[in-house]
Design a protein around this motif. Structure first.
Motif, PDB file in Angstrom:
ATOM      1  N   ASN A 187      -6.598   3.306  -4.241  1.00  0.00           N
ATOM      2  CA  ASN A 187      -6.587   3.930  -2.920  1.00  0.00           C
ATOM      3  C   ASN A 187      -5.415   3.386  -2.089  1.00  0.00           C
ATOM      4  OD1 ASN A 187      -7.187   4.862  -0.346  1.00  0.00           O
ATOM      5  ND2 ASN A 187      -9.394   4.496  -0.572  1.00  0.00           N
ATOM      6  N   PHE A 188      -4.516   4.259  -1.662  1.00  0.00           N
ATOM      7  CA  PHE A 188      -3.335   3.828  -0.897  1.00  0.00           C
ATOM      8  C   PHE A 188      -3.723   3.169   0.439  1.00  0.00           C
ATOM      9  CE2 PHE A 188       0.497   4.907   1.829  1.00  0.00           C
ATOM     10  CZ  PHE A 188       1.387   4.071   1.167  1.00  0.00           C
ATOM     11  N   ASP A 189      -4.929   3.492   0.921  1.00  0.00           N
ATOM     12  CA  ASP A 189      -5.435   2.866   2.165  1.00  0.00           C
ATOM     13  C   ASP A 189      -5.367   1.342   2.111  1.00  0.00           C
ATOM     14  OD1 ASP A 189      -5.966   5.304   3.231  1.00  0.00           O
ATOM     15  OD2 ASP A 189      -8.145   5.202   3.007  1.00  0.00           O
ATOM     16  N   ILE A 190      -5.558   0.769   0.910  1.00  0.00           N
ATOM     17  CA  ILE A 190      -5.563  -0.695   0.783  1.00  0.00           C
ATOM     18  C   ILE A 190      -4.247  -1.284   1.264  1.00  0.00           C
ATOM     19  CG2 ILE A 190      -5.858  -2.636  -0.824  1.00  0.00           C
ATOM     20  CD1 ILE A 190      -7.462  -0.884  -2.638  1.00  0.00           C
ATOM     21  N   LEU A 191      -3.152  -0.527   1.102  1.00  0.00           N
ATOM     22  CA  LEU A 191      -1.832  -1.057   1.460  1.00  0.00           C
ATOM     23  C   LEU A 191      -1.465  -0.834   2.934  1.00  0.00           C
ATOM     24  CD1 LEU A 191       0.008   0.055  -1.782  1.00  0.00           C
ATOM     25  CD2 LEU A 191      -0.292  -2.316  -1.060  1.00  0.00           C
ATOM     26  N   LYS A 192      -2.213  -0.005   3.615  1.00  0.00           N
ATOM     27  CA  LYS A 192      -1.821   0.384   4.985  1.00  0.00           C
ATOM     28  C   LYS A 192      -1.804  -0.772   5.991  1.00  0.00           C
ATOM     29  CE  LYS A 192      -2.868   5.286   4.515  1.00  0.00           C
ATOM     30  NZ  LYS A 192      -3.800   6.377   4.868  1.00  0.00           N
ATOM     31  N   PRO A 193      -2.813  -1.655   5.977  1.00  0.00           N
ATOM     32  CA  PRO A 193      -2.742  -2.785   6.921  1.00  0.00           C
ATOM     33  C   PRO A 193      -1.530  -3.687   6.661  1.00  0.00           C
ATOM     34  CG  PRO A 193      -4.980  -2.506   6.116  1.00  0.00           C
ATOM     35  CD  PRO A 193      -4.112  -1.621   5.266  1.00  0.00           C
ATOM     36  N   LEU A 194      -1.156  -3.853   5.405  1.00  0.00           N
ATOM     37  CA  LEU A 194       0.017  -4.675   5.078  1.00  0.00           C
ATOM     38  C   LEU A 194       1.299  -4.009   5.588  1.00  0.00           C
ATOM     39  CD1 LEU A 194       1.254  -7.129   3.623  1.00  0.00           C
ATOM     40  CD2 LEU A 194       1.302  -5.775   1.517  1.00  0.00           C
ATOM     41  N   ILE A 195       1.378  -2.701   5.424  1.00  0.00           N
ATOM     42  CA  ILE A 195       2.528  -1.935   5.931  1.00  0.00           C
ATOM     43  C   ILE A 195       2.691  -2.150   7.437  1.00  0.00           C
ATOM     44  CG2 ILE A 195       3.211   0.462   6.468  1.00  0.00           C
ATOM     45  CD1 ILE A 195       2.272   1.206   3.607  1.00  0.00           C
ATOM     46  N   LEU A 196       1.584  -2.054   8.144  1.00  0.00           N
ATOM     47  CA  LEU A 196       1.611  -2.202   9.603  1.00  0.00           C
ATOM     48  C   LEU A 196       1.967  -3.632  10.006  1.00  0.00           C
ATOM     49  CD1 LEU A 196       1.153  -0.055  11.687  1.00  0.00           C
ATOM     50  CD2 LEU A 196      -1.277  -0.620  11.731  1.00  0.00           C
ATOM     51  N   GLU A 197       1.367  -4.608   9.344  1.00  0.00           N
ATOM     52  CA  GLU A 197       1.601  -6.008   9.693  1.00  0.00           C
ATOM     53  C   GLU A 197       3.058  -6.410   9.416  1.00  0.00           C
ATOM     54  OE1 GLU A 197      -0.277  -7.919  11.370  1.00  0.00           O
ATOM     55  OE2 GLU A 197       0.819  -9.793  11.154  1.00  0.00           O
ATOM     56  N   THR A 198       3.630  -5.872   8.337  1.00  0.00           N
ATOM     57  CA  THR A 198       5.029  -6.161   7.995  1.00  0.00           C
ATOM     58  C   THR A 198       5.959  -5.677   9.120  1.00  0.00           C
ATOM     59  OG1 THR A 198       4.462  -5.932   5.654  1.00  0.00           O
ATOM     60  CG2 THR A 198       6.799  -5.801   6.209  1.00  0.00           C
ATOM     61  N   ALA A 199       5.640  -4.514   9.681  1.00  0.00           N
ATOM     62  CA  ALA A 199       6.439  -3.975  10.795  1.00  0.00           C
ATOM     63  C   ALA A 199       6.182  -4.757  12.082  1.00  0.00           C
ATOM     64  CB  ALA A 199       6.121  -2.495  10.998  1.00  0.00           C
TER      65      ALA A 199
ATOM     66  N   ARG B 200       3.550   3.181  11.405  1.00  0.00           N
ATOM     67  CA  ARG B 200       2.375   3.858  11.971  1.00  0.00           C
ATOM     68  C   ARG B 200       2.193   5.235  11.362  1.00  0.00           C
ATOM     69  NH1 ARG B 200       3.749   3.191  17.994  1.00  0.00           N
ATOM     70  NH2 ARG B 200       3.057   1.070  18.465  1.00  0.00           N
ATOM     71  N   LYS B 201       3.317   5.918  11.153  1.00  0.00           N
ATOM     72  CA  LYS B 201       3.281   7.295  10.685  1.00  0.00           C
ATOM     73  C   LYS B 201       2.486   7.432   9.377  1.00  0.00           C
ATOM     74  CE  LYS B 201       6.904  10.771  11.217  1.00  0.00           C
ATOM     75  NZ  LYS B 201       8.375  10.918  11.238  1.00  0.00           N
ATOM     76  N   VAL B 202       2.717   6.484   8.445  1.00  0.00           N
ATOM     77  CA  VAL B 202       2.058   6.626   7.136  1.00  0.00           C
ATOM     78  C   VAL B 202       0.608   6.136   7.158  1.00  0.00           C
ATOM     79  CG1 VAL B 202       4.200   6.589   5.809  1.00  0.00           C
ATOM     80  CG2 VAL B 202       3.008   4.431   6.262  1.00  0.00           C
ATOM     81  N   GLN B 203       0.110   5.756   8.333  1.00  0.00           N
ATOM     82  CA  GLN B 203      -1.310   5.423   8.427  1.00  0.00           C
ATOM     83  C   GLN B 203      -2.151   6.703   8.357  1.00  0.00           C
ATOM     84  OE1 GLN B 203      -2.242   1.975   8.634  1.00  0.00           O
ATOM     85  NE2 GLN B 203      -0.038   1.750   8.322  1.00  0.00           N
ATOM     86  N   THR B 204      -1.552   7.826   8.764  1.00  0.00           N
ATOM     87  CA  THR B 204      -2.318   9.077   8.802  1.00  0.00           C
ATOM     88  C   THR B 204      -1.639  10.216   8.033  1.00  0.00           C
ATOM     89  OG1 THR B 204      -1.215   9.617  10.874  1.00  0.00           O
ATOM     90  CG2 THR B 204      -3.388   8.607  11.044  1.00  0.00           C
ATOM     91  N   MET B 205      -0.456   9.942   7.494  1.00  0.00           N
ATOM     92  CA  MET B 205       0.333  10.982   6.840  1.00  0.00           C
ATOM     93  C   MET B 205       0.875  10.359   5.547  1.00  0.00           C
ATOM     94  SD  MET B 205       3.726  12.615   8.628  1.00  0.00           S
ATOM     95  CE  MET B 205       3.026  13.451  10.029  1.00  0.00           C
ATOM     96  N   SER B 206       0.995  11.114   4.467  1.00  0.00           N
ATOM     97  CA  SER B 206       1.537  10.515   3.236  1.00  0.00           C
ATOM     98  C   SER B 206       3.017  10.198   3.449  1.00  0.00           C
ATOM     99  CB  SER B 206       1.376  11.477   2.072  1.00  0.00           C
ATOM    100  OG  SER B 206       2.307  12.531   2.193  1.00  0.00           O
TER     101      SER B 206
END
Lengths: 253, 253
Positions: A187-199, B200-206
């Motif tokens: 599930n790509f959702d698992i990576l989303k918090p890391l993406i946000l925190e990195t930014a 933020r964008k990829v939190q809700t969009m691929s």
């Protein structure tokens, strides 16, 4: 009160109109687009027009149009000696017809049709050829609640290039991670918090200080295991090139 | 109430301790570290120890230690048949001594010493060899307010690899943009809102749908101008490789 006339109906124009209309210090005098269809839903709140000869006086004319049309539209404007600005990151100020007082009003952000943008968080890069125009454009940016920056043509073009790295290229790395994890039903959702925190991290810390991971540590075992795991040759080439780049930045070899 | 014993005193251990102590459903039984110095400031709220033979009974023993020490420390634990987990993204569950009931409790996030992390936003990847252990570990993750995911060894290793792309490699692109803009005396702050919005964008969009820019549009003129602007050969190679990758993803050639 500052009066602006907006030209164009793309994503940026839509977001600009919204930001202008939310400010008490800005009035949108007219909104021009080649075809009225795209802006017809606004006709009760702003004067919409589809002919350049209907343009009347405003403090600033804002071309929120495609890069390729800036030359042509600016020449076609049926007046001279008024402040006309484009909003592009890469087009020279000199592409605007020299009959105008010229400027650039470049909001450095990514705009998507349906995604709401808080314009107060958008940095505005301002370029002008004289002090008066600069002041007028800064007043406009301030009235929108934005942080404005005085930027030269060369700096703006460099910013546009940098934006490709932190936006388009970063997004492509997200895409590659999406492909890699999809292939293993993750599930790509698992990576989303890391993406946000990195930014988030680089909002208060330099990217140099924020770096971690196997390349920075020169952890050869992990790097080797990762390379074995990557099936796609292009993903592998990107892994190798960016690992090399991190090592070089952090004095590993 | 679930009792845990924490081993280690690195960034992750510190953040885990904080998350555990904030939950009413978790009690930290003991906190072990080779040297007491690093955890001495906690000695009034938790039993701190520096000898493995002082470990007493807990529901879960959590090894928040370096990858290379997992083998050794898990073997040195003076008991068997209790639930012992490591927290690494890349080490196999089988590196834990098989005298234990084994598991993995891998929080997928980047942890920095002084940066506060809201653990409720951290996804926990759980691996276990039997159903009971899985349930216990899931209970722990739930008690921390986290979203948990059941993940196989292969999936966890793929996640670890994906994390390198979206964290280390993305951060290196931030670094390159920092270098490029610094060279022209541009304030890096201008790029920060774009960095955040891209994440933020990829939190809700691929990421596929979120892509924009010259490579996606195959805007050869802009790409050529950018390449002329880049002085550093390594930055140029990265620009070319990622542009090629975006073009391929979006069917350009």
């Amino acid at each position: 009160m500052i009066s602006v006339t907006l030209l164009g109906a793309g994503n940026l124009a839509m977001h600009l109109y919204k930001a202008f209309s939310e400010s008490d210090a800005i009035i949108v005098n007219q909104w021009y687009n080649r075809s009225l269809d795209k802006i017809s839903s606004y006709k009760n709140e702003v004067k919409t027009i589809d002919r350049l000869d209907k343009l009347n006086k405003a403090d600033i004319y804002i071309l929120a149009i495609s890069d390729d049309s800036i030359d042509e539209i600016s020449s076609a404007l049926p007046f001279d000696n008024r402040l006309v600005v484009h909003t592009s990151g890469s087009v020279s100020i000199h592409h605007l017809d020299k009959k105008h007082i010229r400027g650039v009003f470049y909001p450095l952000q990514t705009f998507t049709k349906d995604a709401d943008v808080n314009f107060k968080e958008v940095p505005i890069c301002i370029e002008a050829l004289d002090k008066n125009s600069y002041t007028t454009l800064k007043t406009l940016g301030d009235a929108m609640g934005c942080t404005t920056y005085k930027i030269s043509t060369e700096q703006r073009q460099t910013l546009h290039l940098s934006a490709v790295y932190v936006n388009n290229f970063v997004n492509q790395l997200y895409r590659i991670a999406h492909e890699i994890s999809d292939a293993k039903s993750i599930n790509f959702d698992i990576l989303k918090p890391l993406i946000l925190e990195t930014a988030r991290k680089v909002q208060t810390m330099s990217p140099y200080m924020a770096q971690t991971g196997p390349a920075k540590r020169n952890d050869k075992k992990t790097i080797k295991r990762h390379l074995k795991l990557i099936e796609n040759q292009e993903h592998k080439a990107i892994y190798e090139l960016l690992t090399k780049s991190i090592k070089k930045t952090h004095g590993q070899r």
